[in-house]
Scaffold this active site. Structure first.
Site, PDB file in Angstrom:
ATOM      1  CG  LEU A 116     -23.900   2.629  16.562  1.00 20.33           C
ATOM      2  CD1 LEU A 116     -22.971   2.719  17.769  1.00 20.33           C
ATOM      3  CD2 LEU A 116     -23.589   1.356  15.777  1.00 20.33           C
ATOM      4  CD  GLU A 154      -6.507   5.010  27.321  1.00 16.02           C
ATOM      5  OE1 GLU A 154      -5.616   4.137  27.279  1.00 16.02           O
ATOM      6  OE2 GLU A 154      -6.349   6.118  27.877  1.00 16.02           O
ATOM      7  NE  ARG A 177      -5.351   0.318  -0.525  1.00 17.75           N
ATOM      8  CZ  ARG A 177      -5.543  -0.570   0.440  1.00 17.75           C
ATOM      9  NH1 ARG A 177      -6.272  -1.616   0.203  1.00 17.75           N
ATOM     10  NH2 ARG A 177      -5.013  -0.395   1.628  1.00 17.75           N
ATOM     11  CD1 TRP A 225      -8.392   9.165  -3.149  1.00 16.60           C
ATOM     12  CD2 TRP A 225      -9.639   8.041  -4.632  1.00 16.60           C
ATOM     13  NE1 TRP A 225      -9.711   9.481  -2.918  1.00 16.60           N
ATOM     14  CE2 TRP A 225     -10.498   8.814  -3.817  1.00 16.60           C
ATOM     15  CE3 TRP A 225     -10.193   7.244  -5.642  1.00 16.60           C
ATOM     16  CZ2 TRP A 225     -11.882   8.811  -3.981  1.00 16.60           C
ATOM     17  CZ3 TRP A 225     -11.571   7.252  -5.804  1.00 16.60           C
ATOM     18  CH2 TRP A 225     -12.401   8.027  -4.977  1.00 16.60           C
ATOM     19  NE  ARG A 231      -5.130  -5.590  -2.049  1.00 17.22           N
ATOM     20  CZ  ARG A 231      -4.619  -5.323  -0.851  1.00 17.22           C
ATOM     21  NH1 ARG A 231      -3.656  -6.078  -0.347  1.00 17.22           N
ATOM     22  NH2 ARG A 231      -5.050  -4.307  -0.156  1.00 17.22           N
ATOM     23  CD1 TRP A 269      -9.014 -13.192   7.168  1.00 10.09           C
ATOM     24  CD2 TRP A 269      -9.849 -13.107   5.081  1.00 10.09           C
ATOM     25  NE1 TRP A 269     -10.061 -14.082   7.097  1.00 10.09           N
ATOM     26  CE2 TRP A 269     -10.589 -14.053   5.831  1.00 10.09           C
ATOM     27  CE3 TRP A 269     -10.193 -12.889   3.751  1.00 10.09           C
ATOM     28  CZ2 TRP A 269     -11.650 -14.768   5.290  1.00 10.09           C
ATOM     29  CZ3 TRP A 269     -11.252 -13.602   3.200  1.00 10.09           C
ATOM     30  CH2 TRP A 269     -11.964 -14.531   3.964  1.00 10.09           C
ATOM     31  CG  ASP A 278      -4.757  -2.249   7.676  1.00  8.14           C
ATOM     32  OD1 ASP A 278      -5.067  -2.398   6.468  1.00  8.14           O
ATOM     33  OD2 ASP A 278      -3.576  -2.084   8.055  1.00  8.14           O
ATOM     34  CG  HIS A 297     -11.478  -5.037  -0.013  1.00  2.00           C
ATOM     35  ND1 HIS A 297     -10.729  -4.563   1.037  1.00  2.00           N
ATOM     36  CD2 HIS A 297     -10.735  -4.821  -1.130  1.00  2.00           C
ATOM     37  CE1 HIS A 297      -9.575  -4.095   0.578  1.00  2.00           C
ATOM     38  NE2 HIS A 297      -9.551  -4.243  -0.731  1.00  2.00           N
TER      39      HIS A 297
HETATM   40  C1  IPE Z   1      -5.846   2.509   6.592  1.00  2.00           C
HETATM   41  O1  IPE Z   1      -5.377   1.329   6.068  1.00  2.00           O
HETATM   42  C2  IPE Z   1      -7.063   2.976   5.837  1.00  2.00           C
HETATM   43  C3  IPE Z   1      -8.266   2.172   6.015  1.00  2.00           C
HETATM   44  C4  IPE Z   1      -8.391   1.136   6.803  1.00  2.00           C
HETATM   45  C5  IPE Z   1      -9.382   2.581   5.222  1.00  2.00           C
HETATM   46  P1  IPE Z   1      -4.241   1.314   4.961  1.00  2.00           P
HETATM   47  O2  IPE Z   1      -3.957  -0.113   4.658  1.00  2.00           O
HETATM   48  O3  IPE Z   1      -4.614   2.180   3.824  1.00  2.00           O
HETATM   49  O4  IPE Z   1      -3.019   1.998   5.733  1.00  2.00           O
HETATM   50  P2  IPE Z   1      -1.451   1.849   5.525  1.00  2.00           P
HETATM   51  O5  IPE Z   1      -1.182   1.942   4.052  1.00  2.00           O
HETATM   52  O6  IPE Z   1      -1.078   0.535   6.087  1.00  2.00           O
HETATM   53  O7  IPE Z   1      -0.862   2.973   6.314  1.00  2.00           O
HETATM   54  C1  IPE Z   2      -8.114  -2.355   4.703  1.00  2.00           C
HETATM   55  O1  IPE Z   2      -7.480  -3.523   4.325  1.00  2.00           O
HETATM   56  C2  IPE Z   2      -9.170  -1.926   3.719  1.00  2.00           C
HETATM   57  C3  IPE Z   2      -8.885  -0.654   3.045  1.00  2.00           C
HETATM   58  C4  IPE Z   2      -7.851   0.089   3.236  1.00  2.00           C
HETATM   59  C5  IPE Z   2      -9.865  -0.202   2.079  1.00  2.00           C
HETATM   60  P1  IPE Z   2      -6.255  -3.514   3.338  1.00  2.00           P
HETATM   61  O2  IPE Z   2      -6.747  -3.641   1.941  1.00  2.00           O
HETATM   62  O3  IPE Z   2      -5.377  -2.341   3.598  1.00  2.00           O
HETATM   63  O4  IPE Z   2      -5.521  -4.845   3.769  1.00  2.00           O
HETATM   64  P2  IPE Z   2      -3.956  -5.075   3.914  1.00  2.00           P
HETATM   65  O5  IPE Z   2      -3.422  -4.046   4.867  1.00  2.00           O
HETATM   66  O6  IPE Z   2      -3.371  -4.928   2.538  1.00  2.00           O
HETATM   67  O7  IPE Z   2      -3.841  -6.459   4.459  1.00  2.00           O
HETATM   68 MG    MG Z   3      -3.811  -2.053   4.874  1.00  2.00          MG
END
Ligand code: IPE
Ligand code: IPE
Ligand code: MG
Length: 251
Positions: free
Chosen positions: A130, A206, A70, A68, A32, A24, A19, A36
Site C-alpha cells: 500500500l 467519485e 487553529r 495553522w 478536542r 466527536w 474530518d 485527534h
Molecule cells: C479539512 O478539515 C482538513 C483536514 C481534514 C486535515 P477542516 O476541518 O480543516 O476543514 P473545514 O475547516 O471544515 O473546511
Molecule cells: C479533522 O477534524 C482533523 C484536522 C483537521 C486536523 P477536525 O478537528 O476538523 O474536527 P471538526 O471538524 O472540528 O469536528
Molecule cells: Mg473539521
C-alpha cells in the site's frame, strides 16, 4: 467470475478527508485533542483495511495549510501527535508492506516532524503493498503554485519549452507525481466541501460523503464506501458503457 468483476471495481487510489474529530470529542464532553487521538487510530485501522480490500494507494488529509489558524495548543498537539504516530507505527507499516510518503509543504513543518517523516519514508521505502501518502501542511492551491514555479524556472533556464507544458507536465510537478489520481474521495464528518484538497487530482474522482465522524470511521465504513463506489458508473464525459478516462495530453 463475480469475484473478478468485483475486484475490477476496487478503486486503485482512495483519498480521505479525515474530518469530525473535534465534533466527536465535543459530543462526549472531551477535549478536542481526544478526538485527534481516536482519529489517529482510525487512520491506522483504515490503512490496514485498504490492504485487505486490495486498494493500492491511500491519501490521508491530516493537516491543511489552513489548519495553522487553529489555537496554538491544538496545532502543537497535532504536530506532536504526527511525530509520535510516525515513530510508533513505522515498523508495523514496514511489516505490513506500507510505503509511507508525506505530501505538502513539508519543509515548513517543525524539525521533529520532518525528521520522523524522513526516517519513516526511508524505513518503508521497499514496501509496496500500500502506498500511503499523508497530506501534511498540504494545500491544493499551494501545490499548484509550487508546480507553476517549477515549470517557470525550468522554462526560464531553457530546460523546458512552453509547448511541452501539458497536463502530464503539470502532474509530474505536483507533490503527488507518479501517483495515480484518486478514484474515490471519502469525506468523513458530513461537510460538502473539498477544503483545498487535491483540486487537480480529484477532477474525475467519485465523491462519497458520510456523516460518520472520523474517529468512528473504521473498516466497516470503508467497506460501505467501496461498495457504493462499485455501484457507480464512471462516464468521464462520454456516454453510458463507453466511459474511459482520456489520457493526459489528449485534452
Ligand atoms: C479539512 O478539515 C482538513 C483536514 C481534514 C486535515 P477542516 O476541518 O480543516 O476543514 P473545514 O475547516 O471544515 O473546511
Ligand atoms: C479533522 O477534524 C482533523 C484536522 C483537521 C486536523 P477536525 O478537528 O476538523 O474536527 P471538526 O471538524 O472540528 O469536528
Ligand atoms: Mg473539521
Amino acid at each position: 467470475m463475480e469475484a473478478q468483476k468485483n475486484s475490477e471495481k476496487i478503486p486503485a487510489h482512495v483519498a480521505i478527508i479525515m474530518d469530525g474529530n473535534g465534533r466527536w470529542a465535543k459530543l462526549r464532553r472531551l477535549p478536542r485533542v481526544q478526538g485527534h487521538l481516536e482519529g489517529a487510530e482510525s487512520a491506522r485501522i483504515v490503512a490496514d483495511a485498504c490492504i485487505d480490500e486490495g486498494v493500492g494507494f491511500l491519501t490521508l488529509y491530516a493537516f491543511s495549510t489552513e489548519n495553522w489558524a487553529r489555537p496554538r495548543e491544538e496545532v502543537e498537539f497535532l504536530m506532536a501527535q504526527i511525530t509520535k504516530y510516525l515513530a510508533e507505527n513505522r515498523e508495523e507499516m514496514r511489516e505490513r508492506g506500507i510505503r509511507f510518503r508525506a505530501v505538502g509543504r513539508t519543509e515548513r513543518l517543525p524539525h521533529q516532524v520532518r525528521k520522523e517523516i524522513e526516517v519513516t519514508e526511508n524505513c518503508t521505502a521497499q514496501a509496496g503493498e500500500l502506498h500511503l501518502q499523508m497530506a501534511l501542511n498540504y494545500g491544493a492551491r499551494s501545490e499548484i503554485v509550487d508546480a507553476c514555479k517549477k515549470l517557470c524556472s525550468e522554462a526560464c533556464e531553457g530546460r523546458l519549452g512552453v509547448q511541452e507544458i501539458d497536463e502530464a507536465a503539470i502532474g509530474r510537478r505536483l507533490y503527488t507525481a507518479g501517483i495515480p489520481d484518486p478514484d474515490l474521495l471519502i469525506r468523513a464528518g458530513g461537510e460538502m466541501r473539498l477544503s483545498n484538497f487535491m483540486l487537480w487530482q480529484l477532477s474525475y474522482s467519485e465523491i462519497y460523503v458520510t456523516d460518520t465522524l472520523w474517529p468512528e470511521f473504521r473498516a466497516p465504513h470503508l467497506r460501505l464506501a467501496l461498495r457504493e463506489y462499485a455501484r457507480r458508473e464512471r462516464r468521464f464525459g462520454s456516454v453510458e458503457g463507453e466511459g474511459q478516462q482520456i489520457s493526459r495530453g489528449e485534452a
